[in-house]
Structures are given as structure tokens and as C-alpha cells.
Design a protein around this motif. Structure first.
Motif: not given
Lengths: 434, 167
Positions: A63-64, A67-68, A71, A250, A278-279, A281-283, A285-286, B20, B52, B56, B60
Motif C-alpha cells: 500500500l506504500l 502515498p508515493f 506525492l 518511489c 500528500s500526507g 491525502t494519504t492519511a 485514504v489509509m 513522508l 507508513f 497514516s 489521521t
């Protein structure tokens, strides 16, 4: 009532009620799933299991890539990459009727092929193409509609985070899903081009007479090569087995970063904001992925997918009828929900149904992503529509009117893709991935 | 309370940016050791996974601080103002309950259970990693109380209007 049924009821009623009240999707899903887990395992163990499933859901190396790719998309959105792709698309389209609108469609597809974010695409390409088309006398509502309708093709053409999320819930290969997206994604762009053509054919004023010299063509193409090379590195690298999708993502970050520095379109001091964006959006989604892991655990305990399968099979056992039914359901879901939560919640429910009548999970993934991508250009929840209307300065209503023919064309495409497995499976089959 | 929130916001933003950035570097290192040195790093994949997870969960919490998690709110937006306010209050209360029960309580239990379990390839205990759940949970609790008070006092609007984020 047995405990599985009660848990299922708590889950479904909880999610529907909390969503209707406007509570964040992740909190609605997480709270209802935890309550259902408590009814099954008791207070202490229910909460312990919920926490554990959430952590396990997020703690996943593949899933990493999410975020990449996010980004890389943000970097490209800030960079001069979109502009060079627009110029290249303009050269390719040449002097066809409605050439600037056609350029917009082609540029969105190409931007999608390097980044995969429909919202970034609709904003980056739209803000470049919109003023250009206005200057050449294109009606602004038509220009905006073309941009909005064609932007989601990037969510189907790889790389695509939505496919990574789907691969997680369906246990299918990311490489197969990525490759399977090419034909339907390009068809999406082709449908948009056909509609633009029909519109522009009878309007001779919508042509650009400027003709590029051979030298100029070569220069424009040369400028687009570094950006297009990203496709070769990322997708080629994955297919050749050189990189895992996570490693490739990456590389995409590093490559787009280097390009943007070379083009001087971002500065070192912009990096903080880019990483933060990006952080975030990642949060979002995750956290959804985490609570969905709890939900899947409860759903399989309560046998909800089995119940849905049985219920749908009582409606009809004809695969085509069921496909149409699922298409309608997915289109409705897509109107009200963003694609990622929709994939996380509904893929585990529908997948057993479609595999029961022999549909390939990769084919279903493409068809689901396609259906939910249409949802991003429809109200009331249509991020691509909203951002696209905003960059064009047009109201949602006036854009909607022009969007209607595109919408009809795309729904027809969706039905064709759903009924024709070869459109999704031919290319991965050719490359030995499916 | 606003001072605490601002300080917390800034800290979390920096944390997310650094996590990140570190994540990019660690995975880049993994690709480099595997492709160029042909001696794949043994710790980078584990470390990347945990960075990661932290990104996350701290992210959050940050997004809860900004009321930025996506919701299906078109129904609420059509409701009269006082109902919107009630829905906003309820939203914070439910988020508080979720954070308290699952993140803080469930996460703490989990961390205690695995406190002495070793992480393969890294000098860490599994329990320490699970600690991210209760820690981020406490931050979410703080933010929900902050927004609850702000919405009730009318300092914040019932609905947020951010840029739509396609996720």
C-alpha cells in the motif's frame, strides 16, 4: 436471532444511519464495525480485535505505493510537466475539428498515464486549456465539460491508486490491473473525442489554422519525452519485473522531482507544502483502509457477501441482467461516494456475486473503477466536476447541460466494458499476467 | 485551548512532512541496495512499513484537527441551520467515542499484550509500534473536544467547505 445476523444488522444500519447524518465515512464505518465486533466478541475483545485489524490493514508494504503515487501526482501538478504534455497533445491532434477540445482530451489521458490523479489533471490541464479555448472562440461551458468528462480517464489508465486499493480487497495482482486499464482508459478518451468531433464538425470556426513546421514539431515532441519516459520506467519496470509497484512508485517520486527541479517549476521551499498535501491525502485514504479492514472482518463473520449474492441471484440468474443491475448500483453509489471508500466497502460485497457467475476479478476491478470514475463527474458528490467547474469559472448547472452527451457516451462504454471481458483481459493475457 | 491546538497542528504537520520524506528515502535506499548493490537491505522494508503506519495515524489525527475527513454531507447541507449544527455536534461526539474506544482503549490493550514481543530485523518491541494507536487516539480526542466547543459556541461553521479531494 443468531449473533452473526445481529452483527450484520448493527453494521449495515450503523453505517447507513451515520453516513446520512454527515459523519465522516471512515468514522461511520469504523464505529459501526467496532460495535458489530463487540456484539460478536464482547466489549474487551471486540475493541482489541478492531484495533488489531485496523493496524494490520494499514501495515502493508504494497500500500506504500499509494502515498508515493499521490506525492508524484502533486509534484507533477506543480511542475511544468502538464504544460509540456499539453503542447505535445496539441501537436498530435493537429488541425482536426475542435482541435483544442481534442487536445484537452488527449492531454488529460496523457497526464493520467503519468500521474493517475483525475482532480490534479482536471485542474492542471483545465487551467492551461480553458483560457486558450476561450481565446479561440470555444464556448466556455463546452470547453469545461470536455475537460471534466475526459479527466477521469487518468484513474483507469495506469498508474492508478484506485487499482491498488482494489487489488488489496480482491487479492489480484497490481500489475495485471494496471495493464488491464489501458484499453478501457483509452476508450474513455476515445468516447470523449468522438463526442467533441460530433459537436465541432458543424462548427468550422472551431479550428486552429496555425501550422507547425517540422522543426517545431520535433522540438515539442522532444520536450514531452522526459515526461513520457516516466510511463516506460514505472509501468515498464513493473511489467519487466524489475520493480515492485511500491518501488516503481518511489522511482516516480524521485523522477518527477528531478524533472520539476530541472524545469524550475518547483523550488526547495515548496517541498514542505507538497509533502504535507500528500500526507493529508494519504492519511484520509489509509484511515479508510484501516477501518475497512475491521469492516471486512465483521462482514465475513456475518456472511454479508453471501447474503447479497443469494439476494441478487433470486432477482435473476442471467449474467447480463445481473451485470446491468450491478452497473446501476455502482453508478448510484458513485454519485454519492468517492471512489476509494466505495471500492473498499462494495468490492468485497459484489466480488463474490460476480465470481459466482464466472467473471474474472481483474475484469470486475476495471468495470468497478470505470463505474465509480463516472461518479466523480456527477453531482452531488463529484470532485472532478466541482474542481473542473471551478477552474473554468462556470457554474455547475451550465457545465452539467454540456456534460450530458458525454455522460451518456460513458455509460454506454461502461456497459460495453462490463459485457466484454476481452476489452479488459486481452492485454494482460497477451503479457502473460492474467 | 486554541494555543494548544495551534501548537499541536504545527507539530503534527512537521511530523507528517518528515515521516513522508523519510519514507521516500528509506524505500529509495531499498531500491538502491537491491538494484545497484545487489545486496537488499534487511531492515528497510520493515522500517518503511512502520513509518507508513505512523504517517497514516498521525496524519489521521491532523486531518481530524482540520475537519478534513471526507463525508457524504449533501443531505446535511440541505438541512436548516440548527439541524446542521446538531449534526456537527453529533459528528464530533461519535468521533470522540470511536477514538476513545477503538484507538485509545483497544489500541492500549493491544500494545500491552505485545509489549515484550520482538520486531524481526529491528531493535524494537511490537508493543511500541502499536502505541501509535492510543497516542493518535488521544490527539483525536483533544481535537473533537476543541471542535465540539467551537461549533456549540458558534466560532466554527456547522459544515466545512474545503476543496473537494478525490480519494
Amino acid at each position: 436471532m443468531e449473533v452473526a445476523a445481529i452483527a450484520g444488522l448493527v453494521l449495515i444500519v450503523g453505517i447507513v444511519a451515520l453516513l446520512a447524518l454527515g459523519i465522516p465515512i471512515s468514522v461511520a464505518v469504523g464505529t459501526s464495525s467496532a460495535l458489530a465486533a463487540i456484539t460478536v466478541l464482547g466489549f474487551e475483545n471486540g475493541l482489541l480485535t478492531s484495533a488489531q485489524q485496523m493496524f494490520r490493514g494499514v501495515n502493508n508494504f504494497s500500500l506504500l505505493a499509494i502515498p508515493f503515487f499521490v506525492l508524484a501526482g502533486v509534484i507533477m501538478n506543480n511542475g511544468g510537466i502538464a504544460l509540456r504534455l499539453v503542447n505535445f497533445a496539441k501537436m498530435l491532434v493537429g488541425r482536426a475539428p475542435g482541435s483544442l477540445a481534442q487536445t484537452n482530451v488527449a492531454a488529460n489521458a496523457m497526464f493520467g498515464a503519468v500521474s493517475g490523479s483525475a482532480v490534479a489533471s482536471v485542474a492542471a490541464v483545465g487551467s492551461t486549456m480553458g483560457p486558450l479555448q476561450a481565446k479561440e472562440g470555444y464556448p466556455r461551458d463546452f470547453a469545461a465539460a470536455t475537460n471534466i468528462a475526459s479527466a477521469p480517464s487518468g484513474m483507469i489508465i495506469p498508474p492508478s491508486n484506485l487499482m491498488i486499493v482494489y487489488s488489496l480487497v480482491s487479492s489480484t495482482s497490481v500489475a495485471a490491473l494496471f495493464v488491464a486499464g489501458y484499453v478501457p482508459g483509452i476508450l474513455w478518451a476515445a468516447v470523449c473525442m468522438a463526442i467533441v468531433h460530433v459537436y465541432a464538425r458543424k462548427r468550422p470556426e472551431l479550428r486552429v489554422t496555425e501550422k507547425l513546421s517540422a522543426a517545431a514539431r520535433l522540438r515539442v515532441a522532444g520536450q514531452a519525452v522526459p515526461a513520457l519516459l516516466l510511463i516506460v520506467i514505472v509501468i515498464g519496470g513493473i511489467l519487466a519485473g524489475i520493480f515492485t509497484p511500491t518501488e516503481a512508485s518511489c522511482i516516480a517520486v524521485l523522477y518527477s522531482l528531478v524533472l520539476s527541479f530541472v524545469y524550475r517549476s518547483i523550488k526547495v521551499r515548496d517541498l514542505g507544502e507538497i509533502l504535507l498535501d500528500s500526507g493529508r491525502t494519504t492519511a484520509i485514504v489509509m484511515f479508510l483502509v484501516g477501518v475497512s479492514a475491521v469492516m471486512s472482518w465483521v462482514m465475513s463473520f456475518a456472511q454479508i457477501p453471501q447474503m447479497v449474492t443469494d439476494a441478487l441471484l433470486t432477482v435473476s440468474t442471467n449474467p447480463y441482467v445481473l451485470i446491468v443491475l450491478i452497473v446501476v448500483l455502482l453508478l448510484v453509489i458513485g454519485c454519492f461516494m468517492d471512489p476509494t471508500p466505495a471500492v473498499l466497502i462494495f468490492a468485497p460485497i459484489f466480488l463474490p456475486v460476480v465470481t459466482a457467475f464466472g467473471m474474472d476479478p481483474v475484469h470486475f476491478g476495471i468495470f468497478m473503477v470505470l463505474a465509480l470514475s463516472i461518479g466523480t463527474i456527477t453531482p452531488p458528490v463529484g470532485p472532478v466536476l466541482f474542481v473542473g467547474a471551478k477552474v473554468s469559472g462556470m457554474s455547475i448547472e451550465s457545465v452539467m447541460r454540456r456534460l450530458l452527451p458525454f455522460f451518456v457516451g460513458l455509460v454506454v462504454l461502461l456497459l460495453v466494458v462490463a459485457m466484454t471481458p476481452a476489452l479488459s483481459l486481452w492485454l494482460p493475457g497477451l503479457l502473460g499476467l492474467a | 485551548m486554541t494555543h494548544v491546538k495551534n501548537a499541536l497542528d504545527v507539530t503534527l504537520r512537521w511530523l507528517c512532512v518528515l515521516l513522508l520524506a523519510a519514507l521516500v528515502l528509506v524505500v529509495a535506499w531499498q531500491v538502491f541496495t537491491r538494484q545497484v548493490l545487489s545486496a537488499p537491505s534487511v531492515w528497510s522494508e520493515e522500517l518503511a512499513k512502520y513509518l507508513f503506519v505512523w504517517l497514516s495515524f498521525f496524519g489521521t489525527a491532523l486531518v481530524f484537527g482540520e475537519r478534513g475527513h471526507i463525508a457524504v454531507d449533501f443531505l446535511v447541507r440541505r438541512a436548516p441551520e440548527h439541524l446542521q449544527r446538531a449534526a456537527a455536534v453529533l459528528s464530533q461526539v461519535v468521533t470522540f467515542a470511536f477514538a476513545a474506544l477503538v484507538l485509545v482503549y483497544g489500541g492500549w490493550q493491544l500494545s500491552q499484550l505485545t509489549w515484550t514481543q520482538d520486531v524481526p530485523s529491528l531493535p524494537l518491541m511490537v508493543g511500541w509500534l502499536y502505541l501509535v494507536l492510543p497516542v493518535s487516539g488521544v490527539l483525536v480526542l483533544f481535537y473533537t473536544v476543541y471542535h465540539l466547543v467551537a461549533v456549540v459556541r458558534g466560532v466554527e461553521n456547522a459544515t466545512t467547505d474545503g476543496e473537494p479531494d478525490a480519494v
